[in-house]
Motif scaffolding. Structure first.
Motif, PDB file in Angstrom:
ATOM      1  N   ALA A 166       1.337   7.981  -2.834  1.00 24.89           N
ATOM      2  CA  ALA A 166       2.135   8.001  -1.373  1.00 24.89           C
ATOM      3  C   ALA A 166       1.889   7.332  -0.810  1.00 24.89           C
ATOM      4  O   ALA A 166       3.346   7.054   0.272  1.00 24.89           O
ATOM      5  N   GLU A 167       1.044   6.394  -0.698  1.00 25.81           N
ATOM      6  CA  GLU A 167       0.234   5.833   0.600  1.00 25.81           C
ATOM      7  C   GLU A 167       1.206   4.196   0.503  1.00 25.81           C
ATOM      8  O   GLU A 167       1.848   3.359   1.278  1.00 25.81           O
ATOM      9  N   SER A 168       2.088   3.673  -0.576  1.00 27.05           N
ATOM     10  CA  SER A 168       3.424   2.582  -1.092  1.00 27.05           C
ATOM     11  C   SER A 168       4.345   3.059   0.242  1.00 27.05           C
ATOM     12  O   SER A 168       5.121   2.315   0.650  1.00 27.05           O
ATOM     13  N   GLY A 169       4.562   3.934   0.386  1.00 23.88           N
ATOM     14  CA  GLY A 169       5.830   3.956   1.168  1.00 23.88           C
ATOM     15  C   GLY A 169       6.740   4.511   0.416  1.00 23.88           C
ATOM     16  O   GLY A 169       6.915   4.071  -0.649  1.00 23.88           O
ATOM     17  N   THR A 170       8.295   5.008   1.402  1.00 22.29           N
ATOM     18  CA  THR A 170       9.633   5.660   0.879  1.00 22.29           C
ATOM     19  C   THR A 170       9.825   4.284  -0.006  1.00 22.29           C
ATOM     20  O   THR A 170      10.714   4.889  -1.254  1.00 22.29           O
ATOM     21  N   GLU A 171      10.098   3.360   0.772  1.00 23.47           N
ATOM     22  CA  GLU A 171      11.088   2.160   0.101  1.00 23.47           C
ATOM     23  C   GLU A 171      10.138   2.189  -1.249  1.00 23.47           C
ATOM     24  O   GLU A 171      10.928   1.656  -2.707  1.00 23.47           O
ATOM     25  N   ARG A 172       8.931   1.729  -1.286  1.00 21.75           N
ATOM     26  CA  ARG A 172       8.475   0.817  -2.167  1.00 21.75           C
ATOM     27  C   ARG A 172       8.765   1.307  -3.535  1.00 21.75           C
ATOM     28  O   ARG A 172       8.423   1.111  -4.707  1.00 21.75           O
ATOM     29  N   LEU A 173       7.927   2.622  -3.049  1.00 22.51           N
ATOM     30  CA  LEU A 173       8.304   4.391  -4.237  1.00 22.51           C
ATOM     31  C   LEU A 173      10.154   4.143  -4.948  1.00 22.51           C
ATOM     32  O   LEU A 173      10.303   4.350  -5.446  1.00 22.51           O
ATOM     33  N   LEU A 174      10.310   4.027  -4.148  1.00 25.88           N
ATOM     34  CA  LEU A 174      12.140   4.581  -4.585  1.00 25.88           C
ATOM     35  C   LEU A 174      12.393   3.403  -5.022  1.00 25.88           C
ATOM     36  O   LEU A 174      13.022   3.638  -5.956  1.00 25.88           O
ATOM     37  N   GLY A 175      11.568   1.836  -4.226  1.00 30.99           N
ATOM     38  CA  GLY A 175      12.589   0.715  -5.658  1.00 30.99           C
ATOM     39  C   GLY A 175      11.742   0.849  -6.763  1.00 30.99           C
ATOM     40  O   GLY A 175      12.591   0.192  -8.040  1.00 30.99           O
ATOM     41  N   ALA A 176      10.760   1.015  -6.693  1.00 34.96           N
ATOM     42  CA  ALA A 176      10.325   0.690  -7.438  1.00 34.96           C
ATOM     43  C   ALA A 176      10.028   1.933  -9.545  1.00 34.96           C
ATOM     44  O   ALA A 176      10.511   1.343 -10.508  1.00 34.96           O
TER      45      ALA A 176
END
Ligand SMILES: [Zn+2]
Length: 443
Positions: A166-176
């Protein structure tokens, strides 16, 4: 019923055979704890011989969270209750400490194997299969079991895990997710809802156009709440299933199967589960329709065994069998006893209030806080709460407040005062679990 539909054949074994196994393991575990744990040596002095079978377990006192905290302080680092040699401990997790100081939970390699066997059954029941690509979006930090321990479970199951956390944050998670195209995801319900609602802004397309088709949720109530499940399934165009556990025994050991109408017990051979009345502390039968508090006894734990441990989960048994072939009973969870509020003598769980608020999405965003302006968990006043109104709502704040107050009164027989706040006024849980309760000083 083919065995390929469950992770472990014990899940479809006749329940009488599971009980037989538990009878034998209980005796071994009790002998082990009175021989090796100073805490239980003292606690069960003169009592060990009174337990000849599972039915005699009630002769032993409960173990509480407070006792374990005191034990940790009385003899650092792992407490008076530790039963393994410290040299055999290979992993130490931390509980979230929502109700006091964080506690530390130790495991030997053998304990990790036991945790993984339960966790793999859970994720399999939730629909994950070996070789699936799985986005892991639980918090990784603070020793939270949803982090590393869930990852260990997923690896044991044989999926390809993507541990962004979760710490990766919204943009990084959705981007991945957009780039790697995993078929599955595991996260808290609030994280799943948050990511789903942010996809159009971050990626320029709705979450349902992404690759995720299977979602396992846990860590907070929500997956079992119909309105929240429906919102997540529509956002993602995915199948959402609930699971539950707790830091003291690995991570997760209850899970919904294809039927999605209650969580199967998944801890056969590892934990013996009792049901008690939380007020009278009397044992209750595990039978359809019975509600009570779960009490856990480890059956083969080496490092930190716990006997008749009260974690505080209040549940209702929903079924004793299932079309999926699993022989373990199913439960619906209501929340932790610690979270339960008593308003003018009526018991209410914050998750049930959240469920009612969710019925008013999209007029509300679904975010709320219950403001505790009284000591403890019991009040004779109306319950004060804040609820966000959506920017797009055509309703006035006053009308929405009246609708919410009426719905909660009708459904839960609890009087609340709803203070409407603008969209974005309530802090988003982000990497943390959603906290519905907030202590405030009386205005
Ligand atoms: Zn089932």
């Amino acid at each position: 019923m083919s065995l390929s539909d469950v992770f472990d054949s014990i899940e479809v074994q006749p329940w009488s055979e599971v009980v037989e196994l538990h009878e034998a393991l209980l005796q071994e575990q009790l002998d082990y704890v009175v021989a090796r744990s100073d805490f239980y040596k003292a606690k069960f002095a003169g009592l060990r011989s009174s337990v000849g079978s599972l039915a005699d377990l009630a002769n032993l006192p409960f173990t509480s969270k407070d006792e374990i905290r005191e034990s940790l302080l009385a003899r650092p680092p792992l407490g008076l209750h530790v039963a393994a040699d410290l040299g055999d401990v290979v992993q130490i997790q931390s509980s979230s400490g929502t109700t006091g100081m964080p506690t530390f939970v130790a495991a030997t390699a053998h304990d990790i194997d036991t945790w993984n066997s339960m966790g793999a059954r859970v994720f399999y029941a939730n629909g994950f299969r070996p070789k699936d690509w799985v986005m892991h979006a639980y918090a990784m930090g603070r020793g939270f079991v949803g982090g590393l321990v869930n990852i260990e479970h997923l690896q044991h199951l044989g999926v390809c895990v993507i541990p962004l956390g979760a710490e990766s944050g919204t943009e990084r998670l959705l981007g991945a997710i957009d780039h790697l195209k995993p078929v599955a995801m595991c996260a808290t319900p609030s994280m799943v809802s948050h990511l789903g609602s942010m996809a159009p802004e971050v990626l320029g397309k709705p979450a349902r156009e992404l690759s995720i088709r299977k979602i396992s949720v846990g860590g907070e109530p929500g997956g079992g709440i119909p309105a929240i499940r429906q919102q997540m399934e529509e956002l993602w165009g995915a199948d959402v299933r609930d699971m539950m556990g707790g830091a003291d025994f690995g991570s997760t050991y209850w899970a919904e199967c294809d039927e999605k109408d209650g969580m199967h017990v998944c801890s056969q051979g590892a934990l013996h589960v009792e049901l008690i009345d939380p007020d009278t502390l009397e044992s209750l039968p595990i039978a359809e329709g019975v509600s009570g508090e779960l009490v856990y006894t480890t059956l083969r734990r080496q490092a930190t065994p716990l006997i008749r441990y009260r974690m505080g989960d209040i549940v209702t048994v929903t079924a004793m069998d299932c079309s999926c072939g699993r022989t373990g009973y199913k439960i619906k969870a209501h929340g932790r006893a610690d979270d339960m509020l008593i308003v003018r003598g009526v018991n209410v769980f914050p998750a049930a209030i959240k469920d009612e608020v969710m019925q008013f999405v999209p007029d509300t965003t679904g975010y709320l806080k219950i403001d505790l302006d009284f000591a403890g968990h019991s009040t004779y006043e109306a319950l004060n709460m804040r609820v966000e109104i959506s920017n797009t709502s055509k309703k006035s704040a006053k009308d929405l407040a009246l609708l919410l107050e009426g719905a909660i009164r009708d459904k839960l027989t609890v009087k609340v005062v709803v203070n409407i706040v603008p969209e974005g006024a309530i802090e988003r849980p982000g990497a943390q679990k959603e906290k519905l309760l907030e202590r405030v000083s009386k205005a």
